[in-house]
Write a protein that holds these residues in place. Structure first.
Motif, PDB file in Angstrom:
ATOM      1  N   UNK A 302      -5.197 -17.338   8.696  1.00  0.00           N
ATOM      2  CA  UNK A 302      -5.528 -16.905   8.270  1.00  0.00           C
ATOM      3  C   UNK A 302      -5.277 -15.238   8.387  1.00  0.00           C
ATOM      4  N   UNK A 303      -4.871 -14.145   8.277  1.00  0.00           N
ATOM      5  CA  UNK A 303      -5.046 -12.960   8.149  1.00  0.00           C
ATOM      6  C   UNK A 303      -5.487 -11.807   7.125  1.00  0.00           C
ATOM      7  N   UNK A 304      -6.419 -11.298   7.463  1.00  0.00           N
ATOM      8  CA  UNK A 304      -6.904 -10.009   6.774  1.00  0.00           C
ATOM      9  C   UNK A 304      -6.166  -9.121   7.165  1.00  0.00           C
ATOM     10  N   UNK A 305      -5.111  -8.294   6.116  1.00  0.00           N
ATOM     11  CA  UNK A 305      -4.825  -7.248   6.932  1.00  0.00           C
ATOM     12  C   UNK A 305      -4.795  -6.349   5.836  1.00  0.00           C
ATOM     13  N   UNK A 306      -4.116  -4.745   6.077  1.00  0.00           N
ATOM     14  CA  UNK A 306      -3.998  -3.914   4.971  1.00  0.00           C
ATOM     15  C   UNK A 306      -3.054  -4.444   3.961  1.00  0.00           C
ATOM     16  N   UNK A 307      -2.917  -4.208   2.906  1.00  0.00           N
ATOM     17  CA  UNK A 307      -1.827  -4.271   2.107  1.00  0.00           C
ATOM     18  C   UNK A 307      -0.647  -2.576   2.594  1.00  0.00           C
ATOM     19  N   UNK A 308       0.147  -2.650   3.382  1.00  0.00           N
ATOM     20  CA  UNK A 308       0.877  -2.188   3.834  1.00  0.00           C
ATOM     21  C   UNK A 308       2.495  -2.394   4.398  1.00  0.00           C
ATOM     22  N   UNK A 309       3.704  -1.513   4.217  1.00  0.00           N
ATOM     23  CA  UNK A 309       4.608  -1.788   5.388  1.00  0.00           C
ATOM     24  C   UNK A 309       3.732  -3.253   6.171  1.00  0.00           C
ATOM     25  N   UNK A 310       4.980  -4.116   6.483  1.00  0.00           N
ATOM     26  CA  UNK A 310       4.719  -4.980   7.257  1.00  0.00           C
ATOM     27  C   UNK A 310       4.403  -6.474   7.043  1.00  0.00           C
ATOM     28  N   UNK A 311       3.236  -6.243   6.877  1.00  0.00           N
ATOM     29  CA  UNK A 311       1.994  -6.716   5.937  1.00  0.00           C
ATOM     30  C   UNK A 311       2.406  -7.621   5.300  1.00  0.00           C
ATOM     31  N   UNK A 312       2.632  -6.683   4.408  1.00  0.00           N
ATOM     32  CA  UNK A 312       2.821  -7.019   2.820  1.00  0.00           C
ATOM     33  C   UNK A 312       4.290  -8.194   2.629  1.00  0.00           C
ATOM     34  N   UNK A 313       5.004  -8.517   3.867  1.00  0.00           N
ATOM     35  CA  UNK A 313       6.226  -9.242   4.131  1.00  0.00           C
ATOM     36  C   UNK A 313       6.119 -10.477   4.772  1.00  0.00           C
ATOM     37  N   UNK A 314       4.211 -10.675   5.719  1.00  0.00           N
ATOM     38  CA  UNK A 314       4.427 -11.421   6.164  1.00  0.00           C
ATOM     39  C   UNK A 314       3.495 -12.341   5.258  1.00  0.00           C
ATOM     40  N   UNK A 315       2.205 -11.683   5.248  1.00  0.00           N
ATOM     41  CA  UNK A 315       1.474 -12.165   4.575  1.00  0.00           C
ATOM     42  C   UNK A 315       0.948 -12.446   2.778  1.00  0.00           C
TER      43      UNK A 315
END
Length: 392
Positions: A302-315
């Motif tokens: 699992x990934x904890x990521x910033x809600x930002x471009x890139x991550x929003x399309x994956x997570x």
């Protein structure tokens, strides 16, 4: 025309002298083009100590070292020698992968010779100044980027979220997707190695929070460190595993003295390191895609990521991981705490992440860019000029 008729001149600010996700993607793509019968010539700065062997023919471009970041170089002009080389090569398409002075001159050369140009977007350059106390420069840099990208026939982004941002920023009227692939032989849950973890003094039952990437401040190292401090304060059992190298390593090690730093890893060793983590923490907002996120997902993390471009399309929020408002230290800590304490939630999100990563095969994603090449060439042949700004 098919791929065998392509003669591509690719301009890059860093094709192989420092290893990163963007130039590795470019090298994979050139390898794919050559395999399809295309002809490719690459123009980029070079050094005596490249990080890896380049794919295709590489021509050295005049460059200077970036002040304060001497490992990077700026190609500053399209010299007479390069112009002669271009003329002899006779490309039928120009690909620019960096909005540096060489990239600008390459676009001007293409326009002067009536050639279509495709630009690939690899990072959010306009966000970089905020990490060096120069946030007031962001509107100016965005304006410069807009002028650059609007002079191209089409631009491609590595994720739908980044493509949408580029549309909102009015960077170009033709914005497509060239996403990133995953090597499933290297990145899969079977690479997990508890003996390797034990050798690093990490117990089997301790949840490992991973960081993967180049150690530079724009990757959100400050947010990562502050979040880990909160977990320590809350007495949440965990271990931080940092995989990567870079100029901010000393700073990062001083901030996280209990973390394990493996240095740079590649190939099967990188796959082992990623699969041996229990979750990925990616607080960066500068990525346009996030190769490391996809690699972690393919390994069942699992990934904890910033809600930002890139991550929003994956997570997918609450399914394959958590998306948190950038810089929200407490919320990042809450999400990591949940995965540290709840092995079932961690496992369920990891399984969903692995299933999501199955969509990204390299040949499929690279063919999408080839299709864009062929389309813009066809449009030019039909007299359909680019709907861009009239800047010459």
């Amino acid at each position: 025309m098919d791929a065998t008729g392509l003669r591509v001149a690719l301009f890059s600010g860093n094709y192989n002298y420092v290893r990163d996700g963007a130039n590795q993607a470019l090298n994979r793509f050139v390898t794919y083009l050559l395999r399809q019968g295309a002809t490719v010539r690459v123009y980029s700065p070079t050094t005596d100590t490249p990080a890896f062997e380049p794919a295709g023919d590489l021509v050295s471009a005049p460059s200077f070292a970036v002040p304060g970041r001497k490992e990077y170089r700026v190609p500053h002009r399209l010299s007479a020698k390069l112009r002669r080389d271009l003329k002899a090569f006779q490309p039928n398409l120009i690909h620019v992968s960096s909005p540096d002075p060489l990239g600008h001159r390459a676009v001007s050369w293409a326009r002067a010779h009536g050639l279509p140009t495709v630009a690939s977007v690899h990072t959010r350059f306009e966000t970089y100044p905020r990490y060096y106390g120069l946030a007031f420069l962001e509107p100016l840099i965005e304006s410069i980027l807009r002028r650059f990208y609007r002079r191209c026939d089409a631009i491609v982004a590595p994720s739908e979220s980044m493509a949408q941002l580029l549309r909102e920023q009015r960077m170009n009227y033709d914005v497509g997707i060239w996403t990133r692939g995953i090597d499933r032989e290297i990145f899969n849950p079977g690479r997990r190695d508890l003996a390797w973890r034990r050798a690093l003094d990490i117990a089997d039952d301790v949840p490992v929070i991973g960081f993967i990437g180049r150690l530079v401040m724009e990757k959100g190292l400050d947010v990562f460190s502050d979040t880990v401090d909160q977990l320590v304060t809350r007495q949440i059992q965990h271990k931080v595993l940092v995989v990567g190298e870079g100029p901010a390593r000393e700073w990062f090690q001083n901030r996280l003295p209990q973390a394990v730093f493996t240095g740079f890893q590649k190939g099967p060793d990188l796959g082992r390191a990623v699969a041996s983590m229990d979750m990925l923490f990616n607080p960066s907002v500068t990525e346009t895609f996030g190769n490391v996120t996809l690699e972690a997902m393919a390994c069942g993390l699992p990934t904890v990521a910033a809600r930002a471009t890139g991550s929003e399309s994956l997570v997918t929020e609450g399914v394959t991981g958590r998306l948190i408002r950038p810089g929200a230290i407490g919320n990042f800590a809450d999400a990591l705490q949940t995965y540290c304490l709840d092995a079932d939630a961690r496992h369920k999100a990891g399984q969903a992440a692995q299933a999501r990563a199955e969509r990204n095969g390299w040949d499929q994603v690279n063919q999408a860019l080839v299709d864009t090449y062929l389309r813009v060439i066809r449009q030019r042949a039909q007299g359909l000029s680019v709907r861009s700004s009239p800047v010459p």
